[in-house]
Design a protein around this motif. Structure first.
Motif: not given
Length: 348
Positions: A130-150
């Motif tokens: 249910e990834i679509a339920e993530l709030p927008l602010g946390l979506q931004a952090k997840l995006l950065h994590v997916l870029q370099d996994f740190s």
């Protein structure tokens, strides 16, 4: 409420290729019943030896969890952890800490350091349901994590690096969510490296006898029964539309096993639907939820009703409400967020 599930894993065999094949074979029977699911199996096999991020889409109950687990089992990470996080089941205020952990003293109640689920998934797979339920602010952090996994834990500064494969799933229309600015377009493209769409059960009816038999065998063993389905009942099951998909079928079979009249109740329900008598005045529809799910939903509704009553009585004085309800102020705020309650507009 259990919101995170970390699966136990088998010990590695000497030949990891043999081990991987054995793990994946356990899922094959439920991926082999129709051309559509065989196509899904082909995709799983073709990307299993990669770390490509996967987005699984489909209606509620179609089997997204099964596909995620099969993908993990087929991969070289099959001896690592499989961590499932239900993004809709965690209050938004706790999601960041749940995913990425927090340091001691990061917020009120953070009495010790807590690793996040990304850390627990190191060398394995993290499944964000249910990834679509993530709030927008946390979506931004997840995006950065997916870029370099740190990432940094909440309240921390040091970077933590993890090696995990990400699988996400949703039953929502992400394109519509992006158009409404409810889901980040850049995160969508980062997650959607490989997309697997699972069709609803009504579009793969040839699977129904196989699934019904598998569920029947499981529940007979679980409940010590020897229930058999008549050819007529199997035909009715195959013809049914299954708006709740595989999950609905599973619960119907469970009911047929545990109740002496479960099979007849299902047929009676079909007759009422065909005759157009399934209305508000008709007998209650066939239950397709487990008793635990029904109890949890009832408790949540009772809790929500009590919250609304007390908050309205004290004119949304949250400190007073927490005293009356005998919970901490933070717990009250989490419950208000979880129940999606908002104060009434102020009168001018």
């Amino acid at each position: 409420m259990s919101i995170v599930q970390v699966d136990s894993v088998d010990r590695p065999l000497a030949d990891t290729g043999v081990a991987r094949e054995r793990h994946f074979t356990n899922h094959v029977p439920l991926l082999d019943g129709s051309p559509q699911m065989r196509a899904v199996r082909t995709v799983i096999e073709s990307i299993a030896d990669t770390d490509a991020t996967v987005l699984i889409r489909g209606e509620s109950g179609v089997g997204k969890d099964l596909v995620a687990r099969a993908l993990h089992a087929a991969s070289g990470r099959h001896n690592g952890p499989f961590v499932k996080v239900n993004c809709a089941a965690i209050p938004s205020g706790l999601l960041e800490s749940e995913l990425f952990g927090h340091e001691k003293g990061a917020f009120t109640g953070a009495h010790r350091r807590k690793p996040g689920q990304f850390e627990y998934a190191n060398k394995g797979t993290i499944y964000l349901d249910e990834i679509a339920e993530l709030p927008l602010g946390l979506q931004a952090k997840l995006l950065h994590v997916l870029q370099d996994f740190s990432f940094s834990r909440v309240g921390g500064h040091g970077l933590i690096e993890v090696d995990a494969r990400v699988i996400a799933a949703t039953n929502r229309d992400l394109e519509r969510a992006m158009a409404r600015s409810e889901f980040r377009e850049d995160l969508y493209y980062r997650l959607n490296v490989v997309e697997i769409r699972i069709p609803p059960l009504r579009e793969r009816q040839e699977e129904i006898p196989l699934l019904a038999s598998a569920f029947l065998s499981r529940f007979n063993e679980q409940y010590g029964r020897a229930k058999q389905l008549s050819p007529a009942t199997m035909a009715r099951l195959t013809e049914h539309a299954w708006s709740g998909n595989v999950r609905e079928l599973e619960n119907v079979i469970r009911r047929m096993v545990v109740l002496t009249d479960g099979e007849q109740a299902f047929e009676d329900q079909l007759v009422r639907c065909r005759n157009g008598h399934a209305s508000a005045h008709a007998p209650a529809p066939l239950v397709t939820e487990s008793l635990r799910e029904i109890a949890r939903r009832g408790a949540q509704e009772a809790e929500r009703k009590a919250l609304v009553e007390v908050l309205n009585r004290v004119h949304w004085n949250r400190a007073e409400a927490s005293r009356i309800l005998k919970v901490s102020y933070k717990t009250l705020l989490n419950k208000i967020s979880e129940c999606k309650l908002t104060p009434p507009p102020r009168r001018i």
